[in-house]
Design an enzyme around this catalytic site. Structure first.
Site, short mmCIF file in Angstrom:
data_model
loop_
_atom_site.label_atom_id
_atom_site.label_comp_id
_atom_site.label_asym_id
_atom_site.label_seq_id
_atom_site.Cartn_x
_atom_site.Cartn_y
_atom_site.Cartn_z
N ASP A 97 -1.69 -0.75 6.10
CA ASP A 97 -1.84 -0.13 7.43
C ASP A 97 -2.79 -0.90 8.33
O ASP A 97 -3.03 -0.51 9.46
CB ASP A 97 -2.27 1.34 7.31
CG ASP A 97 -3.64 1.50 6.66
OD1 ASP A 97 -4.34 0.48 6.48
OD2 ASP A 97 -4.00 2.64 6.33
N ASP A 103 0.88 -1.16 0.00
CA ASP A 103 0.00 0.00 0.00
C ASP A 103 0.92 1.22 0.00
O ASP A 103 2.05 1.15 0.47
CB ASP A 103 -0.88 -0.02 1.26
CG ASP A 103 -1.70 1.24 1.39
OD1 ASP A 103 -2.34 1.64 0.40
OD2 ASP A 103 -1.68 1.85 2.47
#
Length: 690
Positions: A585, A401
Site C-alpha cells: 500500500d 502485502d
C-alpha cells in the site's frame, strides 16, 4: 556558491539522439553536472555552479547546436506543455518543402535541359545541406565529431566533388524528410502526455461569502471551496464537503465504472461529476494535483534511461567511429594497393559513411519506452523509467502485502467478546486508543463506534503489534494476541475462521476481544491465476497470524508467510529467487517496497503511491499487476524488434555498399527507413491493451 538545480525548455528535439546532442553540448561546460534531458517533455535539467558558469552560457551552448531554449528556472513552474505546431508550420518542414521543390525542378530540367539540371541539383543540395552543415560544425566545436550531421555533410560534399550532384541532392532531401517524420512521431508522443494535462478544466466555480464566481482553475488555493455541477470536470484535488454523486475517475485511474462519493471522500482534478452538485474543498494547488504529478513522473521516467539504452549509447559511441574508419579504408586501399578508380571507391566510402549513422539504433529503446510510459499512464499503470520496465518484464516472483492489497483493506467488526464489563465498554476503550489512526483495523473499530471517542494521552503505535495510550491514568492498548501474550481457545476459533482478532487491555489486563474480517478483492483470485499462467510465483507476506493468513491464502490458492515484522518481510524478499516484485500500500510496506527489485504501490492517487515505489497501480485492482507485467514484456519485445530492424538493415547495406550493389541514396533511405520503421513500431505501443 553552492550549485542550484536549473530547468530549461528546449524546443526542436525529435528523438533520443537529439537529447544526446543537447546533453553533449552542456555537460562539458565547467560548473555543470547531473544533466538530464527528455525530448518528449522538451526539458533540460541540470545542476549549475553559478561561481563558474551562468545560465546564459547554457542557453548559448544549446542554441549553437540548433535548438531553441527558454529558461524557466527563475519563476514558478506550473507544468504545461505548449501545443505543437502542425508539421508543415515548422521551419524544418518549410526548408524540406523548399528543397523538395528545387529538386523537382532539377528533375524536370534533367529531361529538357540536362546541362542546367546539374546546377539545379547543386542548388537543391546546398539548400538542404546548409542547416545540417551549420549544426555539424556547432556539434564539432562541442566535441561531438561523429554525428549524423557531420557524416551527411561529408557525404554530400564528397558526392558533389565526384560529380554525383543528383545523388547528393536526393540524399540530403531524404535525410531532411526523415527528420520531419521523427518530429511528427515526437509530436504524437507529446500529444499523448498533453492529453492528460488537458483533462483539467481551465476554469472553476469558486464559492465565497455565499456567492459563486468563475475563476481560472490554476489560481485556486488550498482550503477554498469550489462548486462542481453535474457533467463538470473537478478542477482541483480536494475533499467533498457537501453532496453525494457518482465520480468518473477513468481519466486518472482508467477505472470505467463511476464511484459513489460523498462528504469526506477525496476527489481528483480531471475526474467527472456525473450526477449531483458537489461542494469541494481544495487540498492541492494546480502544480501539485494528481494529474500534474502523474505527468511529471512520466516525464521524469522518460529521462531515467534503461540499462539496454545505456548499453546502446556506449555501443553507438564506438560503432560510428568504426564505420567511419571502414569507410576511410574503403576509399584508400583499393585505389592505392589495387590501382582501382578513385571515383568508384570514394563513392562507396561515402555510402558507408551514411550507414555509419546509428539514429535508428539510438532511438530504438527510448521511443518504445516513451510509448509504453504514456500508455501505462492512461491505463492507471505508472512505471518510473526504462530500468523499471526492463526489470518488470523479467519478474519471476511477486510478494503481496495482504491487507489493502489482496484484500479490500476495509475490514468490518464482526464480533466483540467482553472479558470484563460489557461489549460497549470494550468497543469504547478500543475506539479511544485508535482515534486518529488511519490503519484499516482502526478505521473499522471507529466506524462501529458511533459516538465521539474519549481523548487519550501518550498515544503510540508499536510497529507490527498495535497501539497503546493513557486514559485517566491507566494504560490502555489494542494489541495483536501474540503481542498481548494471549493463548485463548476463543481467539483460536475466530482466527481459524480467517478473522483478525485484537486484544483490548487496561493496565495490561485483557478486558475483551474484537474480531474483524477483511475479504479478498473481487479480482484477486483471477489475477493470481493469470500470474501463474505467466510463469510467475506469488507469496503473501503479512503481519497477520497464521490462521487468518491461511484462510485468505487458501481462498486465493497462493503461498503465504505470516506473523512477519517489517524486518521479516525484508528477509523474505531477499530469500526469493529474483527478480522480485513487491506489491504493497506504499505506507506500511515502504522498506519492503525498496528492498524488492521492483516496488509497486497500490492506491488511487495517494502521495505515497506516487512517490515511494518504483511503480504504482492507481486503480487499486489486483488484475492490473499482470497487466503491468504484460505491458513491460510487450515493451521489451518491441525494443528487441527495433534493435533487430536497426542492426539488420545496417548489416545488409554495409555489405551491399562495399560491393557497389547499392549507392548513396539507398544508404540514406535505409537509414531513414530504419528510423521510420523503428518509430512506427514503437508507436504501436500507444495502442497496446495489455
Amino acid at each position: 556558491m553552492t550549485s542550484e538545480v536549473c530547468e530549461f525548455t528546449v524546443k526542436g528535439m525529435d528523438c533520443g539522439s537529439c537529447a544526446g546532442k543537447v546533453r553533449g553540448a552542456v555537460e562539458r561546460i565547467d560548473g555543470v553536472e547531473d544533466v538530464e534531458v527528455s525530448h518528449i517533455a522538451e526539458k533540460l535539467t541540470l545542476k549549475l555552479d553559478g561561481s563558474k558558469t551562468d545560465r546564459a552560457a547554457i542557453k548559448k551552448a544549446v542554441s549553437k547546436v540548433g535548438y531553441e531554449i527558454d529558461d524557466h528556472s527563475d519563476h514558478t513552474h506550473v507544468h504545461e506543455i505548449d501545443p505543437d505546431k502542425h508539421w508543415y508550420e515548422t521551419t524544418k518542414s518549410r526548408h524540406v518543402l523548399l528543397a523538395g521543390a528545387v529538386l523537382a525542378v532539377a528533375w524536370v530540367l534533367a529531361l529538357i535541359a540536362p546541362t542546367l539540371s546539374v546546377w539545379a541539383f547543386v542548388a537543391a543540395t546546398v539548400i538542404g545541406l546548409l542547416p545540417v552543415a551549420r549544426k555539424a560544425f556547432a556539434l564539432l566545436i562541442t566535441g561531438q565529431p561523429f554525428t549524423i550531421e557531420s557524416l551527411m555533410t561529408i557525404a554530400a560534399i564528397g558526392a558533389l566533388i565526384i560529380g554525383e550532384a543528383q545523388e547528393a541532392a536526393l540524399v540530403v532531401f531524404l535525410f531532411a524528410v526523415g527528420e520531419v517524420l521523427e518530429g511528427v512521431a515526437a509530436t504524437k508522443a507529446r500529444a499523448s502526455i498533453r492529453g492528460l494535462s488537458e483533462l483539467i478544466p481551465k476554469s472553476a466555480w469558486l464559492e465565497e461569502n455565499g456567492a459563486t464566481r468563475e475563476v481560472p482553475a490554476s489560481d485556486l488555493k488550498i482550503d477554498q471551496i469550489v462548486v462542481v455541477r453535474p457533467g463538470d470536470r473537478i478542477p482541483a484535488d480536494g475533499v467533498i464537503t457537501e453532496g453525494t454523486s457518482g465520480i468518473d475517475e477513468s481519466p486518472i485511474t482508467g477505472e470505467s465504472v463511476p464511484l459513489t462519493k460523498s462528504e469526506g471522500d477525496p476527489v481528483y482534478a480531471g475526474a467527472i461529476n456525473t450526477e449531483a452538485v458537489l461542494r469541494v474543498r481544495v487540498t492541492k494547488e494546480a502544480h501539485d494535483n494528481t494529474i500534474a504529478r502523474i505527468v511529471e513522473l512520466v516525464e521524469e521516467a522518460e529521462s531515467a534511461r534503461a540499462p539496454t539504452e545505456r548499453f546502446i549509447d556506449r555501443f553507438s559511441r564506438w560503432y560510428m567511429p568504426t564505420v567511419v574508419g571502414i569507410a576511410l579504408l574503403t576509399v584508400l586501399i583499393p585505389p592505392l594497393l589495387l590501382a582501382q578508380p578513385w571515383e568508384t571507391w570514394i563513392y562507396r566510402g561515402l555510402a558507408l559513411l551514411l550507414i555509419g549513422c546509428p539514429c535508428a539504433l539510438v532511438i530504438s529503446v527510448p521511443a518504445a519506452i516513451a510509448s509504453a510510459l504514456s500508455t501505462g499512464a492512461r491505463q492507471g499503470l505508472l512505471m518510473k523509467g526504462g530500468a523499471v520496465i526492463e526489470t518488470t518484464a523479467a519478474i519471476k516472483q511477486i510478494a503481496f502485502d495482504k491487507t489493502g492489497t489482496l484484500t479490500r483493506g476495509t475490514p468490518q467488526v464482526t464480533k466483540i467478546i467482553a472479558l470484563q464489563g460489557d461489549e460497549a465498554d470494550v468497543l469504547r476503550t478500543a475506539a479511544a486508543v485508535e482515534n486518529g489512526s488511519s490503519h484499516p483495523l482502526a478505521v473499522a473499530i471507529l466506524d462501529r463506534f458511533a459516538d465521539t471517542p474519549f481523548k487519550v494521552e501518550n498515544a503510540k503505535a508499536i510497529a507490527g503489534k498495535g497501539v497503546t495510550a493513557t486514559l485517566d491514568g491507566q494504560t490502555i492498548s489494542v494489541l495483536s494476541p501474540s503481542a498481548a501474550n494471549i493463548d485463548d481457545d476463543q481467539v483460536a476459533m475466530l482466527e481459524a475462521e480467517g478473522q483478525t482478532v485484537v486484544v483490548v487491555s487496561r493496565d495490561n489486563r485483557p478486558i475483551g476481544y474484537i474480531a474483524l474480517r477483511d475479504e479478498p478483492r473481487d479480482d484477486a483470485k483471477s489475477a493470481l491465476a493469470e500470474l501463474r499462467e505467466m510463469g510467475i510465483g506469488a507469496t503473501i507476506l503479512t503481519g497477520d497470524n497464521e490462521r487468518t493468513a491461511a484462510a485468505i491464502a487458501g481462498e486465493l490458492d497462493v503461498d503465504f508467510k505470516a506473523k512477519l515484522m517489517p524486518e521479516d518481510k525484508l528477509s523474505a524478499i531477499r530469500g526469493m529467487a529474483g527478480p522480485v516484485m513487491m506489491i504493497g500500500d506504499g505506507i506500511n510496506d515502504a522498506p519492503a517496497l525498496k528492498q524488492a527489485d521492483v516496488g509497486v504501490a497500490m492506491g488511487s492517487g495517494t502521495d505515497v503511491a506516487l512517490e515511494t515505489a518504483d511503480a504504482a497501480i492507481l486503480r487499486s485492482r489486483v488484475v492490473d499487476v499482470p497487466r503491468m507485467i504484460r505491458l513491460a514484456r510487450m515493451t521489451m519485445g518491441n525494443i528487441r524488434q527495433n534493435i533487430g530492424i536497426a542492426l539488420g538493415l545496417k548489416a545488409v547495406f554495409l555489405v551491399t555498399s562495399i560491393l557497389g550493389i547499392t549507392g548513396l541514396w539507398i544508404a540514406i533511405l535505409a537509414d531513414t527507413g530504419a528510423t521510420v520503421l523503428v518509430t512506427i513500431n514503437a508507436m504501436r505501443l500507444l495502442r497496446a491493451k495489455p
